[in-house]
Enzyme design. Sequence first.
Site, PDB file in Angstrom:
ATOM      1  N   SER A 135     -15.116 -45.802 -22.265  1.00 37.53           N
ATOM      2  CA  SER A 135     -14.179 -44.850 -22.848  1.00 37.53           C
ATOM      3  C   SER A 135     -13.475 -45.518 -24.020  1.00 37.53           C
ATOM      4  CB  SER A 135     -13.169 -44.427 -21.770  1.00 37.53           C
ATOM      5  OG  SER A 135     -12.187 -43.559 -22.290  1.00 37.53           O
ATOM      6  N   LYS A 161     -17.882 -42.642 -24.686  1.00 33.90           N
ATOM      7  CA  LYS A 161     -16.948 -41.506 -24.609  1.00 33.90           C
ATOM      8  C   LYS A 161     -15.828 -41.755 -25.608  1.00 33.90           C
ATOM      9  CE  LYS A 161     -13.384 -40.524 -21.165  1.00 33.90           C
ATOM     10  NZ  LYS A 161     -13.137 -40.315 -19.716  1.00 33.90           N
ATOM     11  N   LEU A 162     -15.627 -40.791 -26.494  1.00 31.12           N
ATOM     12  CA  LEU A 162     -14.547 -40.898 -27.473  1.00 31.12           C
ATOM     13  C   LEU A 162     -13.360 -40.080 -27.005  1.00 31.12           C
ATOM     14  CD1 LEU A 162     -16.467 -40.388 -30.865  1.00 31.12           C
ATOM     15  CD2 LEU A 162     -16.065 -42.536 -29.601  1.00 31.12           C
ATOM     16  N   LYS A 163     -12.205 -40.698 -26.987  1.00 29.72           N
ATOM     17  CA  LYS A 163     -10.979 -39.939 -26.751  1.00 29.72           C
ATOM     18  C   LYS A 163     -10.690 -39.134 -28.012  1.00 29.72           C
ATOM     19  CE  LYS A 163      -9.545 -41.305 -22.657  1.00 29.72           C
ATOM     20  NZ  LYS A 163      -9.349 -40.343 -21.551  1.00 29.72           N
ATOM     21  N   ASP A 189     -13.368 -36.777 -24.668  1.00 29.43           N
ATOM     22  CA  ASP A 189     -12.351 -36.481 -23.653  1.00 29.43           C
ATOM     23  C   ASP A 189     -11.035 -36.153 -24.350  1.00 29.43           C
ATOM     24  OD1 ASP A 189     -10.696 -36.290 -21.468  1.00 29.43           O
ATOM     25  OD2 ASP A 189     -10.975 -38.350 -20.770  1.00 29.43           O
ATOM     26  N   ASN A 191      -8.183 -34.912 -22.692  1.00 29.45           N
ATOM     27  CA  ASN A 191      -6.985 -35.042 -21.845  1.00 29.45           C
ATOM     28  C   ASN A 191      -5.983 -33.911 -22.097  1.00 29.45           C
ATOM     29  OD1 ASN A 191      -7.647 -38.384 -22.135  1.00 29.45           O
ATOM     30  ND2 ASN A 191      -7.240 -37.568 -20.096  1.00 29.45           N
ATOM     31  N   GLU A 214     -14.711 -33.193 -22.140  1.00 31.12           N
ATOM     32  CA  GLU A 214     -13.929 -33.365 -20.914  1.00 31.12           C
ATOM     33  C   GLU A 214     -12.510 -32.827 -21.100  1.00 31.12           C
ATOM     34  OE1 GLU A 214     -14.092 -37.456 -19.735  1.00 31.12           O
ATOM     35  OE2 GLU A 214     -12.509 -37.272 -18.235  1.00 31.12           O
ATOM     36  N   ASP A 239     -11.751 -32.980 -15.494  1.00 26.32           N
ATOM     37  CA  ASP A 239     -11.195 -34.208 -14.922  1.00 26.32           C
ATOM     38  C   ASP A 239      -9.883 -33.824 -14.231  1.00 26.32           C
ATOM     39  OD1 ASP A 239      -9.798 -36.602 -14.502  1.00 26.32           O
ATOM     40  OD2 ASP A 239     -10.113 -37.415 -16.490  1.00 26.32           O
ATOM     41  N   LYS A 263     -12.843 -38.675  -9.929  1.00 29.95           N
ATOM     42  CA  LYS A 263     -11.973 -39.860  -9.923  1.00 29.95           C
ATOM     43  C   LYS A 263     -11.405 -40.001  -8.530  1.00 29.95           C
ATOM     44  CE  LYS A 263     -10.236 -40.306 -14.579  1.00 29.95           C
ATOM     45  NZ  LYS A 263      -9.138 -39.910 -15.467  1.00 29.95           N
ATOM     46  N   GLY A 291     -12.595 -43.232 -14.310  1.00 30.53           N
ATOM     47  CA  GLY A 291     -11.842 -44.463 -14.085  1.00 30.53           C
ATOM     48  C   GLY A 291     -10.412 -44.288 -14.522  1.00 30.53           C
TER      49      GLY A 291
HETATM   50  O1  OSB Z   1      -8.929 -39.218 -18.757  1.00 29.77           O
HETATM   51  O2  OSB Z   1     -10.577 -40.346 -18.111  1.00 29.77           O
HETATM   52  C1  OSB Z   1      -9.383 -40.293 -18.435  1.00 29.77           C
HETATM   53  C2  OSB Z   1      -7.890 -43.803 -18.500  1.00 29.77           C
HETATM   54  C3  OSB Z   1      -6.653 -43.568 -17.990  1.00 29.77           C
HETATM   55  C4  OSB Z   1      -6.295 -42.282 -17.662  1.00 29.77           C
HETATM   56  C5  OSB Z   1      -7.190 -41.231 -17.848  1.00 29.77           C
HETATM   57  C6  OSB Z   1      -8.459 -41.479 -18.362  1.00 29.77           C
HETATM   58  C7  OSB Z   1      -8.804 -42.778 -18.722  1.00 29.77           C
HETATM   59  C8  OSB Z   1     -10.061 -43.125 -19.352  1.00 29.77           C
HETATM   60  C9  OSB Z   1     -10.573 -44.528 -19.194  1.00 29.77           C
HETATM   61  O3  OSB Z   1     -10.697 -42.371 -20.052  1.00 29.77           O
HETATM   62  C10 OSB Z   1     -11.348 -44.679 -17.933  1.00 29.77           C
HETATM   63  C11 OSB Z   1     -11.641 -46.109 -17.606  1.00 29.77           C
HETATM   64  O4  OSB Z   1     -12.376 -46.749 -18.365  1.00 29.77           O
HETATM   65  O5  OSB Z   1     -11.139 -46.609 -16.584  1.00 29.77           O
HETATM   66 MG    MG Z   2     -10.545 -37.827 -18.554  1.00 32.97          MG
END
Ligand code: OSB
Ligand code: MG
Length: 368
Positions: A135, A161-163, A189, A191, A214, A239, A263, A291
Amino acid sequence: MTGPGVELRRVSLPLVAPFRTSFGTQTVREVLLVRVVTDAAEGWGECVAMTSPLYSSEYVDAAADVLRRHLVPALLRAGPVPAPAVAGVLAPVKGHRMAKAALETAVLDAELRAGGRSFARELGAVRGRVPCGVSVGIMDGIPELLDAVEGYLAEGYARIKLKIEPGWDVAPVRAVRERFGDEVALQVDANTAYTPADARHLARLDPFELLLIEQPLDEEDVLGHAELARALRTPICLDESIGSARDAAAAIRLGACRVVNIKPGRVGGYLEARRIHDVCAAHGVPVWCGGMLETGLGRAANVALAALPGFTLPGDTSASGRYYATDITEPFVLDDGHLDVPTGAGLGVAPLPDRLAEVTTATEWITG
Ligand code: OSB
Ligand code: MG
């Protein structure tokens, strides 16, 4: 210490690089560890709650508080409880799935260590190693992003995976595709950073053949995701919206997602995570293991879960070095894009005592 008891331990680990998402920037991971001590063994659970309630409503001080005041006392009052019965004992307390997951995991780990059985075997793993994704946080600019992605691809990660967030979505995806090609397994992702009014904008991601997008919308907006799914070619993966197997079944039935990020630390533990896996498998919905920047303790269990048959996409089960210069366990190291599933009893890993002591900021011991 005589008799059963539970230790709550706070550790603070610096991240190798700041991790920016649409909900904030992390530079340090404050982790709450739960250690359950029984007559037969001890076991560890890692609470995935973060410092502030920005990813979800839970946060580390609240998790510690509900464990201390409610969850641990309920468990100790119940007497010796096998791991599959822990969720029922904790059920009168509403919510707080991250806190519950940590406690259940510690009980399960103690039980499995005492019985000489691994998490992988207990959960039903069918693979000895799992392909891993990574990520990638939001960066200050495209050049920095391309450098980061180049480094991860060189390390062997099987999926990127790009935020994303408004203002950092189409351009970074296009840049990564142009530089690294169409063969790279790529997903994004958000969020929860978008609204239903962004549907047309998000459809601009469709030409880039992403594996999935995501959690574009609010955690509670499952219907909104179902409507958005009809406006996008890119599959939607949930998620934050998936807290249980029931949530997963409902989201699938509504057409709100074609993929699920499981998760374990967010859904109340590995046993519920397996039930989500089973529901998704029954509906032909692929899953992957998410994760929360776990230490080696949480990572060990995540990697075991990711070895179940329905986990057909690489997860956010990256190597320890992607997060921490020095982990609290022996580090998980990438080999040809994979991590080995631990085979030892319980989690198959344990904290390194000196390292754990170095990063511990507080401990408390709770007995009945
Ligand atoms: O949304 O998947 C998520 C990390 C912290 C909180 C939420 C997320 C994430 C990640 C990283 O995307 C996941 C990881 O590499 O542990
Ligand atoms: Mg996520």
